[in-house]
Design a protein around this motif. Structure first.
Motif, PDB file in Angstrom:
ATOM      1  N   TYR A 181     -65.463  84.935  33.722  1.00 26.76           N
ATOM      2  CA  TYR A 181     -65.079  85.521  32.432  1.00 26.76           C
ATOM      3  C   TYR A 181     -66.108  86.542  31.963  1.00 26.76           C
ATOM      4  CZ  TYR A 181     -64.523  85.850  27.354  1.00 26.76           C
ATOM      5  OH  TYR A 181     -64.401  86.322  26.070  1.00 26.76           O
ATOM      6  N   LEU A 182     -67.391  86.173  31.986  1.00 27.59           N
ATOM      7  CA  LEU A 182     -68.426  87.092  31.494  1.00 27.59           C
ATOM      8  C   LEU A 182     -68.521  88.342  32.361  1.00 27.59           C
ATOM      9  CD1 LEU A 182     -71.237  84.581  30.443  1.00 27.59           C
ATOM     10  CD2 LEU A 182     -69.524  85.710  28.995  1.00 27.59           C
ATOM     11  N   LEU A 239     -65.634  90.525  31.253  1.00 25.70           N
ATOM     12  CA  LEU A 239     -65.943  90.987  29.902  1.00 25.70           C
ATOM     13  C   LEU A 239     -66.971  92.118  29.950  1.00 25.70           C
ATOM     14  CD1 LEU A 239     -65.549  90.459  26.829  1.00 25.70           C
ATOM     15  CD2 LEU A 239     -67.384  88.761  26.993  1.00 25.70           C
ATOM     16  N   THR A 268     -69.183  94.375  20.228  1.00 27.59           N
ATOM     17  CA  THR A 268     -69.024  93.235  21.124  1.00 27.59           C
ATOM     18  C   THR A 268     -69.092  91.903  20.381  1.00 27.59           C
ATOM     19  OG1 THR A 268     -71.397  93.382  21.676  1.00 27.59           O
ATOM     20  CG2 THR A 268     -69.852  94.503  23.128  1.00 27.59           C
ATOM     21  N   GLN A 305     -65.863  89.426  20.698  1.00 26.49           N
ATOM     22  CA  GLN A 305     -65.924  88.059  21.214  1.00 26.49           C
ATOM     23  C   GLN A 305     -65.474  87.026  20.181  1.00 26.49           C
ATOM     24  OE1 GLN A 305     -69.554  87.603  24.100  1.00 26.49           O
ATOM     25  NE2 GLN A 305     -69.799  89.503  22.949  1.00 26.49           N
ATOM     26  N   THR A 306     -65.691  87.321  18.899  1.00 25.82           N
ATOM     27  CA  THR A 306     -65.225  86.403  17.860  1.00 25.82           C
ATOM     28  C   THR A 306     -63.699  86.334  17.850  1.00 25.82           C
ATOM     29  OG1 THR A 306     -67.187  86.844  16.515  1.00 25.82           O
ATOM     30  CG2 THR A 306     -65.292  85.886  15.399  1.00 25.82           C
ATOM     31  N   ARG A 332     -72.956  84.657  22.785  1.00 22.50           N
ATOM     32  CA  ARG A 332     -72.361  85.955  23.081  1.00 22.50           C
ATOM     33  C   ARG A 332     -73.153  86.699  24.152  1.00 22.50           C
ATOM     34  NH1 ARG A 332     -72.531  87.000  16.853  1.00 22.50           N
ATOM     35  NH2 ARG A 332     -70.699  85.837  16.166  1.00 22.50           N
ATOM     36  N   HIS A 353     -64.005  79.701  29.300  1.00 20.67           N
ATOM     37  CA  HIS A 353     -64.835  80.413  28.340  1.00 20.67           C
ATOM     38  C   HIS A 353     -66.297  80.442  28.780  1.00 20.67           C
ATOM     39  CE1 HIS A 353     -67.237  80.855  24.583  1.00 20.67           C
ATOM     40  NE2 HIS A 353     -66.389  81.860  24.435  1.00 20.67           N
ATOM     41  N   ASN A 354     -66.895  81.618  28.756  1.00 16.28           N
ATOM     42  CA  ASN A 354     -68.292  81.867  29.109  1.00 16.28           C
ATOM     43  C   ASN A 354     -68.648  81.409  30.521  1.00 16.28           C
ATOM     44  OD1 ASN A 354     -68.816  83.208  26.764  1.00 16.28           O
ATOM     45  ND2 ASN A 354     -70.232  81.703  25.910  1.00 16.28           N
ATOM     46  N   HIS A 374     -73.610  91.016  25.695  1.00 16.82           N
ATOM     47  CA  HIS A 374     -73.436  92.418  25.285  1.00 16.82           C
ATOM     48  C   HIS A 374     -73.819  93.342  26.423  1.00 16.82           C
ATOM     49  CE1 HIS A 374     -73.622  96.071  22.825  1.00 16.82           C
ATOM     50  NE2 HIS A 374     -74.799  96.314  23.372  1.00 16.82           N
ATOM     51  N   LEU A 381     -61.666  87.285  20.317  1.00 14.38           N
ATOM     52  CA  LEU A 381     -61.220  86.773  21.615  1.00 14.38           C
ATOM     53  C   LEU A 381     -61.326  85.254  21.675  1.00 14.38           C
ATOM     54  CD1 LEU A 381     -62.494  88.946  24.625  1.00 14.38           C
ATOM     55  CD2 LEU A 381     -60.170  88.111  24.228  1.00 14.38           C
ATOM     56  N   ASN A 382     -62.431  84.716  21.150  1.00 16.58           N
ATOM     57  CA  ASN A 382     -62.600  83.269  21.153  1.00 16.58           C
ATOM     58  C   ASN A 382     -61.447  82.586  20.429  1.00 16.58           C
ATOM     59  OD1 ASN A 382     -65.016  83.551  22.505  1.00 16.58           O
ATOM     60  ND2 ASN A 382     -66.308  83.230  20.705  1.00 16.58           N
TER      61      ASN A 382
END
Length: 532
Positions: free
Chosen positions: A274-275, A278, A441, A445-446, A465, A269-270, A467, A448-449
């Motif tokens: 991943y970012l 995304l 977005t 992301q909410t 987050r 995550h993050n 964007h 997806l998390n």
């Protein structure tokens, strides 16, 4: 349970549930109360979308109460003599106001799916306006942030400022008798109490005084619509969201479809990997938004094609594993087709199994900053969400196509994205956010998390987050992303900017093993979770 952006209105929604009402009763009561207690975005003069899960029928429906352009609006409405967009007129004039849909939408929801009388649902908002409320820190902060612009309009200055000058201070007792009167017309006469009769006459009188376009015929002719939500899936989850004239649901599903082909958990995550994936998925979706999305009653929107797994597979192949593709090299995808910043969201779930996810707005914080004398309400500036000059960016930096040009009776394209996620056929997560172009977005992301990274609802909402909206070609990131990660993203070719403001503000409910788990986003003050 009710989760919303402001305590008083959220508690009013909870009171409806405690009286025996259902989630729709609570959502309608909260919406009208926010017009009193949260004037930056709560409203009578705006519009939005309400996504409803009806447990008894095991179905979902979407109430579209987006504003419409007055009949007299023309495609060149906001262009000056040189063909440039006159932004003062597009954002802060009477001509910026679309025909409001909030009252029609909330009343329609109540009449079709509520269980309590409309007058009972409206009574707490009327009392709050008539008897007054104590100005909170959050409300004082919101008024101060827009004080200069609000003072330009004499009626807004009278409503929101002390008689001796200055905005209402923390602890002041603030009454809104004109707004109470307007709410009472709705309680007694339903939608006709707003769109016809004295309220409508006062709105039109202000339009005529300010060279606006809205007429009695525009108001009387407004209709909220019931539409089928858009649907998609991510692994074992079903995602139900908002259809056009919002772009939100389509692009949330589109991005989820693209990302479904990657092992996100393995990336972490993050993480930079991943970012990167995304952000590249976001670029592809927002490029499509610029070309294909508009009011479906005026333009054929290729919903099935944009949300298909096969289209996502083609788009996924365009993503390079460790290299950013410049936005200038990204065009709207090839689909088979014949030729909606300040908003607010709240979420409600009841003991009967019904769930409501509602987002509504007057566009900018405090809309056009123009108040209608004798009504206590602000005008929206939603006409700014049309493509005043196709190809140029709107107030949120979004570049839009001819499909979203100004036309009388048309609903402007929106990003509002009330969304629900279903697990094993049952509602599992409901959420939504304000934020203009950031809404899609933030909601993405909410969910997806929660789905991909198994986060609880509070962590899913609070995590930092990012964007990207294709144009401008920059990746906005919130505080909380590792500096090392940001450096890796820059090495991949991303232009990384630290966001000056938070990216969205979700209000969410997760339903787990018979329990309601609520989370109000802490990115802004004043949010509240009310449950029993």
């Amino acid at each position: 349970m009710v989760v919303g952006p402001e305590r008083l209105a959220t508690e009013i929604g909870l009171d409806m549930l405690q009286r025996g009402g259902n989630a729709i009763d609570a959502a309608v009561a909260t919406g009208f109360a926010l017009a009193v207690s949260y004037p930056r975005a709560g409203n009578l003069g705006g519009g939005g979308f309400m996504l409803v899960h009806l447990a008894a029928d095991d179905r979902q429906t979407l109430i579209d109460y987006r504003e419409t352009a007055p009949a007299a609006a023309t495609r060149d409405l906001f262009l000056d003599e040189d063909g440039e967009v006159d932004r003062e007129r597009a954002y802060f004039s009477h001509q910026a106001a679309g025909v409001p849909g909030t009252v029609a939408g909330l009343v329609l929801a109540q009449e079709r799916y509520g269980t309590l009388p409309l007058a009972e649902v409206l009574a707490p908002a009327i009392d709050l306006a008539e008897q007054g409320l104590e100005v909170s820190f959050a409300l004082n902060h919101e008024l101060n942030s827009r004080a200069e612009r609000l003072q330009v309009n004499p009626e807004a200055r009278r409503l929101f400022f002390r008689p001796e000058g200055g905005v209402h201070q923390v602890g002041d007792h603030w009454r809104q008798p004109e707004l109470a009167w307007t709410l009472r017309q709705i309680a007694e006469h339903g939608s006709r109490g707003f769109y016809e009769g004295e309220v409508a006459r006062r709105i039109v009188a202000e339009m005529e005084a300010g060279d606006g376009l809205m007429t009695m015929a525009d108001l009387k002719g407004y209709r909220a619509l019931e539409r089928s939500p858009v649907r998609g899936s991510y692994r074992d989850f079903e995602v139900v969201s908002t259809p056009p004239p919002s772009s939100g649901g389509i692009h949330i599903i589109q991005i989820l479809n693209i990302l479904e082909g990657f092992d996100l958990q393995a990336m972490g995550h993050n993480s930079a990997a991943y970012l990167h994936h995304l952000a590249e998925s976001m670029k592809l979706a927002y490029a499509d938004r610029s070309r294909f999305l508009a009011d479906p009653d005026f333009v054929a929107v290729p919903v099935a094609e944009l949300t298909s797994k096969s289209y996502a597979q083609r788009q996924r192949s365009l993503i390079k594993p460790a290299e950013a593709t410049p936005s200038a090299d990204i065009a709207p995808g090839q689909v088979l087709v014949d030729e909606s910043t300040d908003t607010t969201h709240y979420t409600v779930a009841d003991r009967f199994g019904n769930v409501v996810s509602n987002t509504y707005t007057i566009n900018f914080s405090f809309g056009s900053h123009i108040a209608v004398p004798g009504t206590g309400m602000l005008l929206n500036n939603e006409m700014a969400d049309f493509a005043a000059s196709p190809g140029q960016a709107n107030p949120f930096g979004l570049v839009e196509h001819e499909a979203n040009r100004v036309e009388g009776g048309k609903r402007p394209l929106s990003s509002m994205s009330p969304t629900m996620v279903f697990r094993d056929g049952q509602p599992w997560l409901a959420t939504g956010s304000p934020g203009g172009s950031l809404i899609i977005t933030a909601v993405l992301q909410t969910v997806l998390n929660a789905m991909a990274f198994d986060m609880n609802v509070a962590t899913a909402a609070a995590s930092a987050r990012v964007h990207h909206q294709w144009l401008p070609d920059r990746l906005l990131v919130e505080q909380g992303i590792s500096p090392d990660t940001l450096q890796l993203l820059r090495q991949m070719g991303h232009t990384v900017d630290i966001a000056e403001r938070t990216l969205g503000r979700t209000q969410s409910i997760m339903l787990e093993k018979g329990h309601f788990l609520g989370a109000t986003d802490t990115r802004r003050p004043g949010g509240h979770v009310a449950g029993y």
